[in-house]
Design a protein around this motif. Structure first.
Motif, PDB file in Angstrom:
ATOM      1  N   ARG A 113       0.890  -1.038  -0.030  1.00 10.08           N
ATOM      2  CA  ARG A 113      -0.055   0.040  -0.016  1.00 10.08           C
ATOM      3  C   ARG A 113       0.811   1.331   0.064  1.00 10.08           C
ATOM      4  O   ARG A 113       0.686   1.982  -0.829  1.00 10.08           O
ATOM      5  N   ASN A 114       1.966   1.285   0.543  1.00 10.91           N
ATOM      6  CA  ASN A 114       2.689   2.549   0.862  1.00 10.91           C
ATOM      7  C   ASN A 114       3.564   2.503  -0.506  1.00 10.91           C
ATOM      8  O   ASN A 114       3.732   3.722  -0.794  1.00 10.91           O
ATOM      9  N   ILE A 115       3.889   1.627  -1.226  1.00  7.27           N
ATOM     10  CA  ILE A 115       4.512   1.422  -2.754  1.00  7.27           C
ATOM     11  C   ILE A 115       3.889   2.183  -3.404  1.00  7.27           C
ATOM     12  O   ILE A 115       3.915   2.934  -4.383  1.00  7.27           O
ATOM     13  N   LEU A 116       2.523   1.744  -3.396  1.00 10.77           N
ATOM     14  CA  LEU A 116       1.453   1.987  -4.424  1.00 10.77           C
ATOM     15  C   LEU A 116       1.054   3.529  -4.366  1.00 10.77           C
ATOM     16  O   LEU A 116       1.074   4.254  -5.479  1.00 10.77           O
ATOM     17  N   ASP A 117       1.052   4.142  -2.914  1.00  7.94           N
ATOM     18  CA  ASP A 117       0.726   5.307  -2.510  1.00  7.94           C
ATOM     19  C   ASP A 117       1.994   6.298  -3.195  1.00  7.94           C
ATOM     20  O   ASP A 117       1.684   7.444  -3.710  1.00  7.94           O
ATOM     21  N   LEU A 118       3.005   6.030  -2.975  1.00  6.82           N
ATOM     22  CA  LEU A 118       4.448   6.548  -3.658  1.00  6.82           C
ATOM     23  C   LEU A 118       4.090   6.768  -5.134  1.00  6.82           C
ATOM     24  O   LEU A 118       4.782   7.966  -5.470  1.00  6.82           O
ATOM     25  N   ALA A 119       3.710   5.807  -5.648  1.00  5.80           N
ATOM     26  CA  ALA A 119       3.624   5.870  -6.988  1.00  5.80           C
ATOM     27  C   ALA A 119       2.351   6.537  -7.720  1.00  5.80           C
ATOM     28  O   ALA A 119       2.210   6.721  -8.821  1.00  5.80           O
ATOM     29  N   GLY A 120       1.476   6.934  -6.815  1.00 10.96           N
ATOM     30  CA  GLY A 120       0.187   7.725  -7.305  1.00 10.96           C
ATOM     31  C   GLY A 120      -0.753   6.604  -7.295  1.00 10.96           C
ATOM     32  O   GLY A 120      -2.171   6.965  -8.008  1.00 10.96           O
ATOM     33  N   PHE A 121      -0.638   5.422  -6.940  1.00 10.05           N
ATOM     34  CA  PHE A 121      -1.845   4.463  -7.111  1.00 10.05           C
ATOM     35  C   PHE A 121      -2.672   4.336  -5.779  1.00 10.05           C
ATOM     36  O   PHE A 121      -2.152   4.470  -4.709  1.00 10.05           O
ATOM     37  N   LYS A 122      -3.648   3.636  -5.894  1.00  9.21           N
ATOM     38  CA  LYS A 122      -4.302   3.438  -4.723  1.00  9.21           C
ATOM     39  C   LYS A 122      -4.702   1.654  -4.588  1.00  9.21           C
ATOM     40  O   LYS A 122      -4.601   1.090  -5.870  1.00  9.21           O
ATOM     41  N   MET A 123      -4.973   1.138  -3.535  1.00 10.72           N
ATOM     42  CA  MET A 123      -5.211  -0.067  -3.610  1.00 10.72           C
ATOM     43  C   MET A 123      -6.505  -0.613  -4.452  1.00 10.72           C
ATOM     44  O   MET A 123      -6.339  -1.859  -4.968  1.00 10.72           O
ATOM     45  N   THR A 124      -7.426   0.259  -4.909  1.00 14.50           N
ATOM     46  CA  THR A 124      -8.575  -0.087  -5.893  1.00 14.50           C
ATOM     47  C   THR A 124      -7.995  -0.142  -7.205  1.00 14.50           C
ATOM     48  O   THR A 124      -8.774  -0.561  -8.022  1.00 14.50           O
ATOM     49  N   ASP A 125      -6.709   0.402  -7.338  1.00 14.97           N
ATOM     50  CA  ASP A 125      -5.986   0.132  -8.867  1.00 14.97           C
ATOM     51  C   ASP A 125      -5.501  -1.359  -9.133  1.00 14.97           C
ATOM     52  O   ASP A 125      -5.292  -1.624  -9.998  1.00 14.97           O
ATOM     53  N   VAL A 126      -5.404  -1.869  -8.126  1.00 16.21           N
ATOM     54  CA  VAL A 126      -4.851  -3.387  -8.133  1.00 16.21           C
ATOM     55  C   VAL A 126      -5.753  -4.147  -8.833  1.00 16.21           C
ATOM     56  O   VAL A 126      -7.111  -4.068  -8.468  1.00 16.21           O
ATOM     57  N   VAL A 127      -5.396  -4.831  -9.817  1.00 16.55           N
ATOM     58  CA  VAL A 127      -6.388  -5.831 -10.685  1.00 16.55           C
ATOM     59  C   VAL A 127      -6.005  -7.057 -10.428  1.00 16.55           C
ATOM     60  O   VAL A 127      -6.994  -8.071 -10.768  1.00 16.55           O
ATOM     61  N   ARG A 128      -4.732  -7.526  -9.842  1.00 18.28           N
ATOM     62  CA  ARG A 128      -4.423  -8.945  -9.577  1.00 18.28           C
ATOM     63  C   ARG A 128      -3.747  -8.999  -8.580  1.00 18.28           C
ATOM     64  O   ARG A 128      -2.662  -8.351  -8.289  1.00 18.28           O
ATOM     65  N   THR A 129      -3.675 -10.041  -7.712  1.00 22.02           N
ATOM     66  CA  THR A 129      -2.771 -10.365  -6.676  1.00 22.02           C
ATOM     67  C   THR A 129      -2.324 -12.045  -6.889  1.00 22.02           C
ATOM     68  O   THR A 129      -3.098 -12.754  -7.294  1.00 22.02           O
ATOM     69  N   ARG A 130      -1.075 -12.236  -6.524  1.00 20.87           N
ATOM     70  CA  ARG A 130      -0.634 -13.691  -6.509  1.00 20.87           C
ATOM     71  C   ARG A 130       0.144 -13.841  -5.197  1.00 20.87           C
ATOM     72  O   ARG A 130       1.055 -12.939  -4.796  1.00 20.87           O
ATOM     73  N   LEU A 131      -0.309 -14.827  -4.437  1.00 22.70           N
ATOM     74  CA  LEU A 131       0.438 -15.247  -3.195  1.00 22.70           C
ATOM     75  C   LEU A 131       1.424 -16.361  -3.499  1.00 22.70           C
ATOM     76  O   LEU A 131       0.875 -17.438  -3.881  1.00 22.70           O
ATOM     77  N   PHE A 132       2.496 -16.268  -2.785  1.00 21.49           N
ATOM     78  CA  PHE A 132       3.380 -17.412  -2.912  1.00 21.49           C
ATOM     79  C   PHE A 132       3.859 -18.025  -1.700  1.00 21.49           C
ATOM     80  O   PHE A 132       4.191 -16.915  -0.814  1.00 21.49           O
TER      81      PHE A 132
END
Length: 70
Positions: free
Chosen positions: A47-66
């Motif tokens: 979330r912090n990285i996205l904020d710094l790049a001007g994105f929000k969590m609602t901009d996330v389209v896919r996640t993958r968990l390993f």
């Protein structure tokens, strides 16, 4: 240890990836053996990285968990 990969797309269809692992700034594994706490840590980190790049969590389209060391 959990690792999470997030893909985000902005309004101009630019795509970028963010990867996170349950490792703090000192290189230590966070909440070893606790998948829930590690996931919370990674999501907050991303979330912090996205904020710094001007994105929000609602901009996330896919996640993958390993999951490693099962």
């Amino acid at each position: 240890m959990l690792q999470l990969l997030v893909e985000a797309v902005d309004q101009h269809a630019a795509e970028f990836l963010v990867a996170g692992a349950a490792v703090d700034d000192g290189g230590e594994v966070v909440a070893s053996g606790d998948a829930y706490e590690q996931t919370k840590f990674i999501i907050n980190k991303i979330r912090n990285i996205l904020d710094l790049a001007g994105f929000k969590m609602t901009d996330v389209v896919r996640t993958r968990l390993f999951v490693t060391n099962m």
